[in-house]
Design an enzyme around this catalytic site. Structure first.
Site, PDB file in Angstrom:
ATOM      1  CG  HIS A  54      -1.730  -1.220   1.290  1.00 53.94           C
ATOM      2  ND1 HIS A  54      -3.080  -1.341   1.028  1.00 53.94           N
ATOM      3  CD2 HIS A  54      -1.249  -2.339   2.006  1.00 53.94           C
ATOM      4  CE1 HIS A  54      -3.558  -2.802   1.363  1.00 53.94           C
ATOM      5  NE2 HIS A  54      -2.376  -3.162   2.009  1.00 53.94           N
ATOM      6  CB  SER A  90      13.333  22.710 -14.279  1.00 52.92           C
ATOM      7  OG  SER A  90      12.417  23.876 -14.451  1.00 52.92           O
ATOM      8  CE  LYS A  93      11.525  19.630 -10.503  1.00 52.41           C
ATOM      9  NZ  LYS A  93      10.317  19.834 -11.091  1.00 52.41           N
ATOM     10  CD  GLU A 146       8.659  12.378 -15.150  1.00 56.80           C
ATOM     11  OE1 GLU A 146       7.891  12.939 -15.285  1.00 56.80           O
ATOM     12  OE2 GLU A 146       9.820  12.755 -15.046  1.00 56.80           O
TER      13      GLU A 146
END
Ligand code: ARG
Length: 458
Positions: free
Chosen positions: A156, A277, A283, A290
């Site tokens: 979970h 970024s 970043k 992804e």
């Protein structure tokens, strides 16, 4: 220009219809298979005296010339041709005259396209298999390198029990081994030759399908000519295999995204596989992971798209089936691209073992071990479980962990608890105690690594 099939009609179609009907922009990638298949066909026609041996030789030499020129770039595809099959036949006929027109004896584009696609996809399946092996090898090396790193195992997405990172990585290796098995199994069914089925009903010529099949590396021939030209199961099955593979890569990618976040800091991805970024200077984004996750949806789409195309089709060939190629090619291209990124990205991943251990120390993930300790002292598991839960609540009240909870507090909850509780709930000990077959202890991880190495001949 009038079409090769002009006769029944003028063969003068509208430019829009030509463009709509054409598949050469995506099936030209099968030119090598198309030409190799045609060479085997010409050889068979010659061997069965359907054409003369000299004609067969001329066809084979002509086809070889086309193949060499396409390979070298001296010859380029004619976008005005309907498909790769028409293109090769057209060039051959331009070069050889009437002999070129004999190649299509005892053959149809329907069995030809099924042949080319099977030959093309079996190579794709092999290439993807090689990449899967590489990825499995990289993950196994990372498991070996970080064999003792302890991390919290999750259920979970809540910290659950201490595990070895190596055990977690090997879980993915097991998935990849199944992906490999599935691909090999799919390839077996794919490697059956449809050529000789002709349009749908077979042929009146005295052909030798077995000879063509053998020459082209097939394990056998399709036994029903209608099935041979109608079947696209092998495309669907391959995409099914690739969908499962992508699902595995996507779950792995999701963990890389999570683990490389500042919240987790379990791993660092190399700069080569992250981006910055345009506005936020701090970043370091895991774009590649992804994208692997994102592209998974695309492969599922390819699978569902073709399944849907095929579901209402009467036997035998229908032009709808031309839609098979873009879907299955895209699925292969996507899977190969994702594996091609995952292999070096996982290779360059650095494990932050201290941060993992720190996370493992703060989630009460040894509460099950505390209960097991009490079971060892004679309590039934349910009772032990309840006491362990109360002690966790006590820790939360006192802002401490089970390892630092004073003995008198333990003893206030159960007289059975002694000093030996501390070594019993030490994280490394908790991992080592999980020595059941396939468990997370070091010996189990080592035997998994040995199994993988044996299976992959590493
Ligand atoms: N380009 C076609 C395809 O990909 C080849 C087969 C065409 N057959 C036909 N009878 N029109 O399916």
């Amino acid at each position: 220009m009038a079409k090769l099939w002009a006769g029944r009609t003028s063969g003068e179609t509208s430019a829009a219809a030509d463009d709509f009907n054409s598949s050469i922009r995506f099936d030209s990638r099968m030119y090598r298979q198309d030409i190799t298949g045609s060479m085997a066909h010409a050889a068979m026609l010659g061997a069965r005296s359907i054409i003369t041996p000299a004609e067969a030789e001329a066809l084979i030499a002509g086809l070889q010339g086309i193949l060499d020129e396409l390979d070298s770039g001296a010859l380029t595809f004619d976008p005005a041709c309907e498909d790769i099959h028409m293109f090769v036949e057209q060039v051959l006929t331009e070069r050889l005259g009437d002999v070129g027109k004999k190649l299509h004896t005892a053959r149809s584009r329907n069995d030809q396209v099924a042949l080319d696609t099977r030959m093309y996809l079996r190579e794709e399946a092999d290439a993807i298999g090689t990449q899967i092996r590489e990825l499995a090898a990289v993950l196994t090396r990372q498991a070996e390198k970080n064999i003792d790193a302890v991390m919290p195992g999750y259920t979970h997405l809540q910290r659950a029990q201490p595990i070895l990172l190596s055990h977690h990585l090997l879980a993915y290796v097991m998935m990849l081994l199944r992906d490999l098995d599935r691909l090999a199994d799919c390839r077996k069914r794919m490697n059956v030759s449809p050529i000789g089925a002709c349009a749908l009903a077979g042929t009146s010529y005295d052909t030798d399908r077995e000879m063509e099949a053998r020459r082209l590396g097939f394990d056998g021939i399709a036994l029903n000519s209608i099935d041979a030209v109608s079947d696209r199961d092998f495309c669907v099955e391959l995409m099914g295999c690739l969908s499962l593979l992508m699902m595995h890569l996507s779950r792995l990618a999701e963990e890389l995204v999570l683990w490389s976040s500042w919240e987790f800091r379990f791993i660092t991805l190399s700069d080569a596989f992250t981006t910055g970024s345009s506005i936020m200077p701090q970043k370091k984004n895991p774009d590649m992971a992804e994208l692997v996750r994102g592209k998974t949806g695309r492969v599922y789409g390819d699978l569902i798209g073709l399944l849907t195309t095929l579901k209402g089709l009467p036997l035998a060939y229908n032009k709808d089936m031309q839609e098979d190629k873009e879907a299955v090619f895209d699925a292969c291209d996507t899977a190969k691209a994702c594996l091609g990124i995952c292999i070096p990205m996982l290779e360059g991943m650095t494990v932050q073992a201290d941060n993992m251990l720190q996370a493992a120390r703060t989630g009460f993930i040894n509460a099950t071990d505390l209960a097991d300790y009490l079971v060892g002292k004679g309590l039934p598991f349910r009772t032990a479980y309840k006491i362990s839960g109360e002690l966790v609540a006590e820790c939360i009240r006192r802002s401490c962990v089970l390892e630092t909870l004073p003995l008198e507090v333990y003893r206030a909850h159960s007289e059975l608890i002694g000093e030996d509780v501390y070594p019993a709930i030490e994280l490394k000990a908790c991992v080592e105690k999980r020595s059941s077959a396939g468990g997370t202890c070091r010996a189990s991880v080592l035997s998994q690594i040995a199994y993988v190495k044996e299976k992959l001949s590493l």
